[in-house]
Scaffold this motif. Structure first.
Motif: not given
Length: 203
Positions: A36-63
């Motif tokens: 969980v810690v590794g996953l959050i480290t990997a996707v956390g920054g991109g998730t914040v970025r996508d939310m600011l860009l008003n885009a669907t977080p990338f990991w929700m479209e690609q497992p």
């Protein structure tokens, strides 16, 4: 055929996940907690970025990001003797992930039509916010808030990318140079103890 930026995304995910798992091992987390810690480290920054860009977080479209993070855990378990016990493994993998994710964030932001200065900010968020969330979860002072050259390395890498684009270099080469710039800045800053001055309160 996987393009260079997708390769950067997966490689960055793998590297950042390892850095998170490596840090979780120092806190004696179990396997699931470390994942969980590794996953959050990997996707956390991109998730914040996508939310600011008003885009669907990338990991929700690609497992595949969950799978890559799982492979990172497997890598650490198999090579535990080398990964966990070597003092510099966290730093090396974190620096690699940082450089790769800065480029991923910049390119995605430019694809959304934002100007370069916004792309540099988003690249910095993509690279540094996953580690910040990781540090908060494991009860550490976020690395980005310490005197280390961390977020500034992201900004410098973004500026290097901007300069490369102005010289009309191919995109893949510009992206490689920018990612390498982030990595080298981090290496030099740590090796020679270069840091941002600390803001001291009243004594």
């Amino acid at each position: 055929m996987i393009d260079f930026i997708t390769l950067c995304d997966y490689a960055g995910t793998f590297a950042f996940a390892i850095s998170g798992i490596r840090l979780a091992s120092a806190k004696q987390f179990d396997w699931f907690g470390a994942y969980v810690v590794g996953l959050i480290t990997a996707v956390g920054g991109g998730t914040v970025r996508d939310m600011l860009l008003n885009a669907t977080p990338f990991w929700m479209e690609q497992p595949s990001y969950f799978i890559v993070s799982g492979l990172a855990l497997l890598f650490v378990l198999i090579f535990r003797k080398y990964v966990i016990h070597l003092k510099n493994t966290f730093f090396i993998f974190d620096a690699i992930g940082l450089g790769l994710f800065v480029i991923v964030g910049i390119v995605k932001t430019l694809d959304f039509g934002f100007p370069m200065w916004v792309a540099i900010v988003m690249g910095t968020i993509t690279g540094s916010f996953g580690g910040m969330i990781r540090d908060i979860i494991i009860n550490e002072v976020p690395l980005v808030f310490r005197k280390d050259i961390y977020a500034l390395a992201c900004v410098i890498g973004g500026m290097a990318y901007m300069l490369c684009l102005q010289t009309n270099l191919p995109s893949a080469i510009s992206q490689f140079i920018a990612a390498a710039t982030v990595f080298i800045v981090r290496i030099i800053a740590v090796k020679y103890h270069i840091s941002v001055p600390v803001l001291k309160g009243e004594e």
